[in-house]
Enzyme design. Structure first.
Site, PDB file in Angstrom:
ATOM      1  N   HIS A 183      35.855  34.769  34.800  1.00 25.71           N
ATOM      2  CA  HIS A 183      36.663  34.453  35.984  1.00 25.71           C
ATOM      3  C   HIS A 183      36.416  35.509  37.041  1.00 25.71           C
ATOM      4  O   HIS A 183      36.386  36.707  36.727  1.00 25.71           O
ATOM      5  CB  HIS A 183      38.160  34.437  35.646  1.00 25.71           C
ATOM      6  CG  HIS A 183      38.499  33.406  34.632  1.00 25.71           C
ATOM      7  ND1 HIS A 183      38.553  32.065  34.928  1.00 25.71           N
ATOM      8  CD2 HIS A 183      38.737  33.507  33.298  1.00 25.71           C
ATOM      9  CE1 HIS A 183      38.830  31.386  33.829  1.00 25.71           C
ATOM     10  NE2 HIS A 183      38.939  32.239  32.822  1.00 25.71           N
ATOM     11  N   TYR A 210      38.398  35.449  45.762  1.00 22.07           N
ATOM     12  CA  TYR A 210      37.141  35.102  45.079  1.00 22.07           C
ATOM     13  C   TYR A 210      35.910  35.744  45.704  1.00 22.07           C
ATOM     14  O   TYR A 210      34.802  35.573  45.186  1.00 22.07           O
ATOM     15  CB  TYR A 210      36.981  33.575  45.044  1.00 22.07           C
ATOM     16  CG  TYR A 210      38.104  32.890  44.303  1.00 22.07           C
ATOM     17  CD1 TYR A 210      38.359  33.179  42.963  1.00 22.07           C
ATOM     18  CD2 TYR A 210      38.925  31.967  44.935  1.00 22.07           C
ATOM     19  CE1 TYR A 210      39.400  32.562  42.283  1.00 22.07           C
ATOM     20  CE2 TYR A 210      39.968  31.345  44.255  1.00 22.07           C
ATOM     21  CZ  TYR A 210      40.198  31.644  42.936  1.00 22.07           C
ATOM     22  OH  TYR A 210      41.231  31.040  42.249  1.00 22.07           O
TER      23      TYR A 210
END
Ligand code: DQA
Length: 164
Positions: A112, A34
């Site tokens: 995302h 991430y």
């Protein structure tokens, strides 16, 4: 976490950004997936870009499905023009959040940070993508800014290359 990112009167439009569960840990959580950018960094970058485009932008994060649903219900009366949503893990599990997004009547972009299609099979199904204007997956924090760029162009009626 509820941040009103800009209080200027709406000129070009008004955008709601929803961040789902665990995204408050961005920057600390699985950075190999991430990235190092925090949620505050993302919201700050979105706010800056929105202000430059005369867009009012509000960002809301919750680890609770019900809180996200309630925020979408409230949004029905708040004159938003567009929604950007990263539902986090609820992407792959929540019919209720999908229903709330549809009840909001907002056009939305699904974002995302990671490429969900390159991960576990259960991440490859989304309860949102079939209703989204578009999805951005795997481009890290930049995905949010690209979504906002699209919205600026859409609200400016500037998507037709002939008009550029
Ligand atoms: C995520 C992908 C989801 O599968 C995961 O559960 C998340 C983050 C992403 O931004 O890459 O929490 O939505």
């Amino acid at each position: 976490m509820n941040t009103t990112a800009s209080s200027a009167p709406p000129r070009l439009g008004k955008v709601l950004v929803l961040h789902g569960p665990n995204l408050n840990l961005l920057g600390q959580r699985e950075p190999h997936l991430y990235g190092a950018t925090t949620l505050a960094d993302i919201d700050r970058a979105l706010t800056d870009r929105a202000e430059r485009a005369d867009i009012v932008l509000e960002s809301f994060q919750s680890n609770h499905e019900g809180a996200l649903i309630e925020r979408l219900h409230a949004a029905r009366g708040e004159d938003f023009d567009f929604l950007v949503i990263n539902p986090g893990g609820l992407t792959h599990s929540s019919v209720a959040l999908r229903d709330a997004v549809l009840a909001s009547d907002l056009s939305f972009i699904e974002v995302h940070l990671s490429n969900v299609h390159a991960r576990e099979p259960f991440r490859q199904h989304s309860y949102f993508s079939d209703k989204a204007v578009g999805t951005i997956t795997g481009l890290g924090a930049m995905g949010y800014l690209l979504a906002l760029d699209y919205i600026v162009a859409a609200l400016s009626d500037n998507l037709d290359p002939g008009k550029a």
